[in-house]
Design a protein around this motif. Structure first.
Motif, PDB file in Angstrom:
ATOM      1  N   GLN A   1       0.826  -1.209   0.000  1.00 47.28           N
ATOM      2  CA  GLN A   1       0.000   0.000   0.000  1.00 47.28           C
ATOM      3  C   GLN A   1       0.858   1.256   0.000  1.00 47.28           C
ATOM      4  O   GLN A   1       0.501   2.269  -0.622  1.00 47.28           O
ATOM      5  N   LEU A   2       2.008   1.186   0.685  1.00 49.00           N
ATOM      6  CA  LEU A   2       2.927   2.323   0.686  1.00 49.00           C
ATOM      7  C   LEU A   2       3.480   2.574  -0.710  1.00 49.00           C
ATOM      8  O   LEU A   2       3.626   3.734  -1.135  1.00 49.00           O
ATOM      9  N   ARG A   3       3.778   1.496  -1.435  1.00 46.35           N
ATOM     10  CA  ARG A   3       4.257   1.630  -2.807  1.00 46.35           C
ATOM     11  C   ARG A   3       3.183   2.252  -3.704  1.00 46.35           C
ATOM     12  O   ARG A   3       3.479   3.106  -4.543  1.00 46.35           O
TER      13      ARG A   3
ATOM     14  N   LEU B   1       0.786   4.252  -2.754  1.00 50.66           N
ATOM     15  CA  LEU B   1       0.674   5.652  -2.379  1.00 50.66           C
ATOM     16  C   LEU B   1       1.822   6.467  -2.962  1.00 50.66           C
ATOM     17  O   LEU B   1       1.626   7.592  -3.435  1.00 50.66           O
ATOM     18  N   GLU B   2       3.034   5.886  -2.959  1.00 51.25           N
ATOM     19  CA  GLU B   2       4.187   6.585  -3.517  1.00 51.25           C
ATOM     20  C   GLU B   2       4.014   6.827  -5.016  1.00 51.25           C
ATOM     21  O   GLU B   2       4.284   7.925  -5.515  1.00 51.25           O
ATOM     22  N   LYS B   3       3.538   5.823  -5.752  1.00 47.36           N
ATOM     23  CA  LYS B   3       3.311   5.983  -7.186  1.00 47.36           C
ATOM     24  C   LYS B   3       2.202   7.002  -7.452  1.00 47.36           C
ATOM     25  O   LYS B   3       2.276   7.781  -8.409  1.00 47.36           O
ATOM     26  N   GLU B   4       1.187   7.009  -6.611  1.00 44.45           N
ATOM     27  CA  GLU B   4       0.102   7.979  -6.777  1.00 44.45           C
ATOM     28  C   GLU B   4       0.613   9.403  -6.580  1.00 44.45           C
ATOM     29  O   GLU B   4       0.250  10.316  -7.328  1.00 44.45           O
ATOM     30  N   LEU B   5       1.474   9.597  -5.596  1.00 42.43           N
ATOM     31  CA  LEU B   5       2.043  10.933  -5.372  1.00 42.43           C
ATOM     32  C   LEU B   5       2.962  11.332  -6.513  1.00 42.43           C
ATOM     33  O   LEU B   5       2.994  12.498  -6.915  1.00 42.43           O
ATOM     34  N   TRP B   6       3.738  10.366  -7.037  1.00 42.84           N
ATOM     35  CA  TRP B   6       4.598  10.662  -8.188  1.00 42.84           C
ATOM     36  C   TRP B   6       3.778  11.099  -9.397  1.00 42.84           C
ATOM     37  O   TRP B   6       4.151  12.024 -10.111  1.00 42.84           O
ATOM     38  N   ASN B   7       2.663  10.403  -9.626  1.00 41.39           N
ATOM     39  CA  ASN B   7       1.808  10.759 -10.766  1.00 41.39           C
ATOM     40  C   ASN B   7       1.199  12.145 -10.586  1.00 41.39           C
ATOM     41  O   ASN B   7       1.058  12.901 -11.553  1.00 41.39           O
ATOM     42  N   LYS B   8       0.844  12.471  -9.356  1.00 34.03           N
ATOM     43  CA  LYS B   8       0.304  13.804  -9.102  1.00 34.03           C
ATOM     44  C   LYS B   8       1.361  14.876  -9.376  1.00 34.03           C
ATOM     45  O   LYS B   8       1.058  15.926  -9.939  1.00 34.03           O
ATOM     46  N   ARG B   9       2.601  14.619  -8.964  1.00 36.26           N
ATOM     47  CA  ARG B   9       3.666  15.572  -9.240  1.00 36.26           C
ATOM     48  C   ARG B   9       3.948  15.668 -10.731  1.00 36.26           C
ATOM     49  O   ARG B   9       4.227  16.753 -11.251  1.00 36.26           O
TER      50      ARG B   9
ATOM     51  N   ASP C   1       4.407  21.906  -5.626  1.00 34.07           N
ATOM     52  CA  ASP C   1       3.441  21.779  -4.534  1.00 34.07           C
ATOM     53  C   ASP C   1       4.222  21.375  -3.284  1.00 34.07           C
ATOM     54  O   ASP C   1       4.723  20.255  -3.188  1.00 34.07           O
ATOM     55  N   SER C   2       4.329  22.273  -2.323  1.00 32.70           N
ATOM     56  CA  SER C   2       5.143  22.013  -1.130  1.00 32.70           C
ATOM     57  C   SER C   2       4.581  20.865  -0.305  1.00 32.70           C
ATOM     58  O   SER C   2       5.335  20.038   0.223  1.00 32.70           O
ATOM     59  N   ASP C   3       3.258  20.775  -0.177  1.00 32.24           N
ATOM     60  CA  ASP C   3       2.651  19.679   0.596  1.00 32.24           C
ATOM     61  C   ASP C   3       2.912  18.335  -0.076  1.00 32.24           C
ATOM     62  O   ASP C   3       3.222  17.337   0.594  1.00 32.24           O
ATOM     63  N   LEU C   4       2.810  18.306  -1.388  1.00 30.92           N
ATOM     64  CA  LEU C   4       3.054  17.070  -2.121  1.00 30.92           C
ATOM     65  C   LEU C   4       4.514  16.642  -2.009  1.00 30.92           C
ATOM     66  O   LEU C   4       4.821  15.466  -1.790  1.00 30.92           O
ATOM     67  N   GLU C   5       5.435  17.583  -2.135  1.00 33.10           N
ATOM     68  CA  GLU C   5       6.854  17.268  -1.993  1.00 33.10           C
ATOM     69  C   GLU C   5       7.176  16.783  -0.592  1.00 33.10           C
ATOM     70  O   GLU C   5       8.019  15.898  -0.397  1.00 33.10           O
ATOM     71  N   SER C   6       6.511  17.350   0.411  1.00 28.59           N
ATOM     72  CA  SER C   6       6.734  16.924   1.796  1.00 28.59           C
ATOM     73  C   SER C   6       6.282  15.482   2.001  1.00 28.59           C
ATOM     74  O   SER C   6       6.972  14.691   2.665  1.00 28.59           O
TER      75      SER C   6
ATOM     76  N   LEU D   1       8.742  12.350   2.892  1.00 25.75           N
ATOM     77  CA  LEU D   1       8.488  11.591   4.123  1.00 25.75           C
ATOM     78  C   LEU D   1       8.501  10.095   3.843  1.00 25.75           C
ATOM     79  O   LEU D   1       9.107   9.316   4.591  1.00 25.75           O
ATOM     80  N   ILE D   2       7.865   9.684   2.759  1.00 22.25           N
ATOM     81  CA  ILE D   2       7.859   8.268   2.395  1.00 22.25           C
ATOM     82  C   ILE D   2       9.264   7.814   1.996  1.00 22.25           C
ATOM     83  O   ILE D   2       9.710   6.719   2.368  1.00 22.25           O
ATOM     84  N   GLU D   3       9.979   8.659   1.252  1.00 16.64           N
ATOM     85  CA  GLU D   3      11.340   8.317   0.822  1.00 16.64           C
ATOM     86  C   GLU D   3      12.264   8.132   2.021  1.00 16.64           C
ATOM     87  O   GLU D   3      13.072   7.187   2.065  1.00 16.64           O
ATOM     88  N   ASN D   4      12.163   9.004   3.015  1.00 10.88           N
ATOM     89  CA  ASN D   4      12.996   8.886   4.214  1.00 10.88           C
ATOM     90  C   ASN D   4      12.692   7.598   4.979  1.00 10.88           C
ATOM     91  O   ASN D   4      13.610   6.924   5.479  1.00 10.88           O
ATOM     92  N   TYR D   5      11.427   7.248   5.076  1.00 10.38           N
ATOM     93  CA  TYR D   5      11.052   6.022   5.784  1.00 10.38           C
ATOM     94  C   TYR D   5      11.617   4.788   5.083  1.00 10.38           C
ATOM     95  O   TYR D   5      12.139   3.868   5.726  1.00 10.38           O
ATOM     96  N   ILE D   6      11.534   4.760   3.746  1.00 12.19           N
ATOM     97  CA  ILE D   6      12.013   3.601   2.988  1.00 12.19           C
ATOM     98  C   ILE D   6      13.535   3.496   3.061  1.00 12.19           C
ATOM     99  O   ILE D   6      14.091   2.409   3.236  1.00 12.19           O
TER     100      ILE D   6
END
Length: 253
Positions: free
Chosen positions: A35-37, A39-47, A183-188, A192-197
């Motif tokens: 699910q984390l993966r 979410l990460e792909k969804e955020l990448w697509n939004k960016r 988008d600062s919120d999107l980058e944050s 956050l996910i990148e740091n956790y991984i």
């Protein structure tokens, strides 16, 4: 009454054994990583889908080179046909210098030679593909050619344009007029996910769960900041000096 172990008693009751509990915990963690993966792909697509914002002051970033129709051909009656064909086979090159030269080694010396550029050539697979945009009349202006491919170590078939003299190269400034919206919120959230991984070494595990293999691109192989080697990127002289100081200090004790 017979004596039963904990595992045997768990098999006869509704309680879960220790092994099953561990397996359920592991499966639940794997589902969370999947699910984390997602979410990460969804955020990448939004960016990626963020719109472009025009710059107040455009600036030049090097030079670009592409083909244009030759002046005498542009005045002929066949100009519309070759202009339409050029839109399908035109190529672009970018360079920081207007000369468009690259470094090449000749006789143990490096010299600068001009970059080679041609209109688009089609491989055999592209030529037979249904997605090819060329018409039958346009295909008649290409010929079949075999060329040695150093990567495949064999001859490969290409379809080359037979009248390249109709087009000439044109060099123009490469201007940057738009920039990607940030988008600062999107980058944050992405960071956050990148740091956790990265901090928990989960990138290869996620790839194994999602793709079936654990290999990662070199671009994504980031060093954990908590495990950085303190002697990395230090010169040998500095390491020898540090070792000598430690030896002197230990000898004095």
């Amino acid at each position: 009454m017979e004596n039963y172990t904990v595992d045997e008693y768990a098999l006869c009751t509704r309680f879960k054994s220790k092994r099953k509990k561990k397996r359920l915990v592991k499966e639940d963690f794997d589902k969370q990583l999947i699910q984390l993966r997602k979410l990460e792909k969804e955020l990448w697509n939004k960016r990626r889908d963020l719109p472009l914002v025009p710059l107040e002051v455009p600036y030049q970033k090097g030079w670009q080179r592409n083909f244009k129709l030759r002046d005498d051909v542009a005045k002929s009656s066949e100009a519309p046909f070759y202009i339409e064909l050029l839109e399908k086979i035109n190529t672009w090159q970018f360079s920081s210098e207007k000369a468009f030269k690259r470094k090449k080694k000749r006789k143990r010396k490096y010299v600068y030679v001009e970059k080679f550029q041609t209109v688009k050539e089609f491989s055999e697979w592209e030529w037979k593909s249904s997605k090819l945009e060329l018409t039958e009349k346009e295909k008649a202006h290409f010929y079949r050619r075999e060329r040695w491919c150093s990567n495949w170590k064999q001859y490969r078939i290409h379809y080359v344009f037979n009248e390249p003299w109709r087009y000439v190269l044109r060099v123009s400034p490469y201007m940057i007029t738009h920039t990607k919206m940030v988008d600062s919120d999107l980058e944050s959230q992405i960071q956050l996910i990148e740091n956790y991984i990265v901090n928990h070494h989960l990138r290869e595990k996620i790839n194994r769960l999602v793709n079936g293999y654990s290999n990662t691109w070199k671009f994504y192989r980031k060093e954990n900041p908590k495990e950085k080697n303190p002697i990395k990127n230090k010169s040998l002289h500095a390491l020898y000096q540090q070792y000598a100081d430690e030896m002197i200090e230990n000898h004095g004790k």
